[in-house]
Motif scaffolding. Structure first.
Motif, mmCIF file in Angstrom:
data_model
loop_
_atom_site.group_PDB
_atom_site.id
_atom_site.type_symbol
_atom_site.label_atom_id
_atom_site.label_comp_id
_atom_site.label_asym_id
_atom_site.label_seq_id
_atom_site.Cartn_x
_atom_site.Cartn_y
_atom_site.Cartn_z
ATOM 1 N N ALA A 279 0.828 -1.208 0.000
ATOM 2 C CA ALA A 279 0.000 0.000 0.000
ATOM 3 C C ALA A 279 0.864 1.260 0.000
ATOM 4 O O ALA A 279 0.563 2.238 -0.706
ATOM 5 C CB ALA A 279 -0.927 -0.006 1.211
ATOM 6 N N ILE A 280 1.936 1.243 0.774
ATOM 7 C CA ILE A 280 2.839 2.408 0.819
ATOM 8 C C ILE A 280 3.520 2.600 -0.523
ATOM 9 O O ILE A 280 3.628 3.724 -1.029
ATOM 10 C CB ILE A 280 3.877 2.229 1.946
ATOM 11 C CG1 ILE A 280 3.186 2.295 3.315
ATOM 12 C CG2 ILE A 280 4.963 3.311 1.854
ATOM 13 C CD1 ILE A 280 4.092 1.960 4.479
ATOM 14 N N ARG A 281 3.985 1.500 -1.123
ATOM 15 C CA ARG A 281 4.611 1.608 -2.442
ATOM 16 C C ARG A 281 3.616 2.109 -3.480
ATOM 17 O O ARG A 281 3.968 2.915 -4.361
ATOM 18 C CB ARG A 281 5.182 0.252 -2.873
ATOM 19 C CG ARG A 281 6.445 -0.156 -2.135
ATOM 20 C CD ARG A 281 7.149 -1.317 -2.825
ATOM 21 N NE ARG A 281 6.318 -2.509 -2.837
ATOM 22 C CZ ARG A 281 6.291 -3.399 -1.858
ATOM 23 N NH1 ARG A 281 7.039 -3.226 -0.777
ATOM 24 N NH2 ARG A 281 5.523 -4.469 -1.951
ATOM 25 N N SER A 282 2.375 1.656 -3.380
ATOM 26 C CA SER A 282 1.346 2.116 -4.315
ATOM 27 C C SER A 282 1.113 3.609 -4.177
ATOM 28 O O SER A 282 0.948 4.322 -5.173
ATOM 29 C CB SER A 282 0.036 1.355 -4.082
ATOM 30 O OG SER A 282 0.178 -0.020 -4.358
ATOM 31 N N ALA A 283 1.092 4.088 -2.932
ATOM 32 C CA ALA A 283 0.867 5.516 -2.690
ATOM 33 C C ALA A 283 2.016 6.354 -3.235
ATOM 34 O O ALA A 283 1.797 7.349 -3.942
ATOM 35 C CB ALA A 283 0.697 5.761 -1.193
ATOM 36 N N ILE A 284 3.243 5.938 -2.933
ATOM 37 C CA ILE A 284 4.413 6.672 -3.436
ATOM 38 C C ILE A 284 4.451 6.612 -4.958
ATOM 39 O O ILE A 284 4.705 7.615 -5.640
ATOM 40 C CB ILE A 284 5.707 6.098 -2.842
ATOM 41 C CG1 ILE A 284 5.724 6.308 -1.312
ATOM 42 C CG2 ILE A 284 6.932 6.756 -3.475
ATOM 43 C CD1 ILE A 284 6.883 5.617 -0.621
ATOM 44 N N GLY A 285 4.173 5.433 -5.499
ATOM 45 C CA GLY A 285 4.168 5.279 -6.949
ATOM 46 C C GLY A 285 3.098 6.123 -7.613
ATOM 47 O O GLY A 285 3.332 6.727 -8.667
ATOM 48 N N GLY A 286 1.908 6.201 -7.001
ATOM 49 C CA GLY A 286 0.836 7.014 -7.565
ATOM 50 C C GLY A 286 1.206 8.481 -7.640
ATOM 51 O O GLY A 286 0.957 9.152 -8.657
ATOM 52 N N ILE A 287 1.812 9.005 -6.579
ATOM 53 C CA ILE A 287 2.252 10.405 -6.589
ATOM 54 C C ILE A 287 3.307 10.617 -7.662
ATOM 55 O O ILE A 287 3.279 11.596 -8.412
ATOM 56 C CB ILE A 287 2.797 10.796 -5.200
ATOM 57 C CG1 ILE A 287 1.674 10.758 -4.163
ATOM 58 C CG2 ILE A 287 3.441 12.183 -5.242
ATOM 59 C CD1 ILE A 287 2.153 10.930 -2.727
ATOM 60 N N GLY A 288 4.255 9.686 -7.746
ATOM 61 C CA GLY A 288 5.300 9.792 -8.761
ATOM 62 C C GLY A 288 4.754 9.734 -10.178
ATOM 63 O O GLY A 288 5.248 10.435 -11.072
#
Length: 360
Positions: A279-288
């Motif tokens: 979930a954290i990787r998804s959030a960071i990836g989404g912002i990126g």
């Protein structure tokens, strides 16, 4: 006419879901397992679309213009986007269609992708976006720079794609074990039988070509695109400005609905909640994804698939740096266990939903 975007999106989302077509897979497989099946399919889309765009432009159906190349923003933004694709387990389009399959991690990435893109295009980060994009070179397309016919460049692209297709079709592949069919006829072909990546590529190529005249007829002079429509949708949610709901917004909504319908009909729709790390990787990836695509002026669809087919330097520059970004993420950021995930085309029972890697 804007509502035709919904129809195109429905078909596009359906094809993406049933064909398991994701650019993250296409790029990552080359770095991770040296397989080029989906990469070949992606290049095929570019080649077929280039021919279609060339014909549409030559016959006066559409007229495409390009601005000076914002080389720094495209390079840096595409690199960020490529890294973020791996973190979010999908590119912009992949995030939309995987959200339609019920992946909560893709929901997280999608919301933050659209929100960050809106902040870059219309919100407090707009000066940062415009500042970097103001650094330009006075070039637009490859034919214009080389002073040659566009059909020469198209011929080179088609030849390159043809070579990759030939290699793919003549390279022996392990046989894939399949379950006995439970449906017959058209239902089996549409909802049960695995789609070959090259067949999916042809379907997507047709969708991409048809998108041009329909989008132009609505007043939106562009082909397929994901980032600006996603930002427009997020902006509409906040401001209620009806002007933001254009052909492109209907397109992305259609992708979501088309994917959901395909997943539901094929028995692949399931709500899947990620663990905390994912979930954290998804959030960071989404912002990126939102930041990178805004700087680059497009995602893997708007840039690497559409602008390349238009023979624009922006598209090919974005293609290269996105590919490099994916490679860096695979090498340094992807969890070690994910680097050895079996490929969906060679895994026994790969057509079943439980055996398709979440990171497609």
């Amino acid at each position: 006419m804007a509502i035709t975007g919904l129809l195109v999106g429905l078909i596009f989302g359906f094809a993406l879901q049933r064909g398991r077509f994701c650019v993250t897979t296409a790029f990552r497989d080359v770095w991770q397992s040296r397989r080029a099946t989906y990469f070949t399919a992606f290049v095929t889309v570019i080649a077929v679309q280039a021919v279609g765009v060339g014909i549409l432009d030559a016959t006066g159906v559409i007229h495409i213009t390009h601005k000076a190349l914002p080389w720094l923003a495209v390079s840096l933004g595409s690199l960020i986007f490529g890294v973020s694709m791996v973190l979010a387990a999908g590119c912009a389009t992949g995030t939309w269609y995987r959200a339609g399959e019920g992946l909560v991690g893709s929901w997280i990435a999608l919301v933050l992708y659209a929100t960050s893109a809106a902040a870059m295009k219309y919100g407090p980060l707009e000066p940062l976006n415009q500042g970097l994009r103001s650094v330009t070179l006075p070039v637009t397309t490859i034919p214009a720079s080389l002073h040659i016919s566009s059909w020469i460049v198209i011929a080179v692209i088609v030849a390159g794609a043809g070579y990759l297709v030939y290699r793919e079709l003549t390279t022996p592949r392990p046989k894939v074990a399949t379950l006995p069919p439970t449906r017959t006829g058209l239902a089996h072909l549409l909802f049960e039988k695995s789609w070959h990546p090259l067949v999916t590529a042809l379907v997507i190529s047709a969708v991409a070509i048809v998108a041009y005249p329909l989008s132009f007829a609505s007043g939106r002079q562009a082909g397929l695109g994901i980032t600006t429509p996603s930002a427009n949708l997020a902006n509409w949610f906040v401001t209620g400005n009806p002007a933001r709901i254009d052909w492109g917004v209907w397109l992305v909504l259609g992708i979501l609905l088309g994917s959901a319908a395909a997943a539901w009909a094929s028995g692949e729709f399931r709500i899947r909640v990620p663990d905390a790390g994912t979930a954290i990787r998804s959030a960071i990836g989404g912002i990126g994804l939102g930041v990178g695509a805004s700087w680059a002026g497009g995602c893997t669809i708007g840039n690497s698939m559409v602008e390349t087919a238009q023979l624009a330097w922006q598209g090919w520059l974005a293609f290269g740096f996105t590919f490099i970004g994916v490679g860096l993420a695979v090498r340094y950021l992807q969890p070690r266990a994910a680097r050895s995930v079996p490929h969906p085309l060679t895994t026994v029972g790969a057509q079943t939903p439980t055996s398709v890697p979440v990171s497609l």
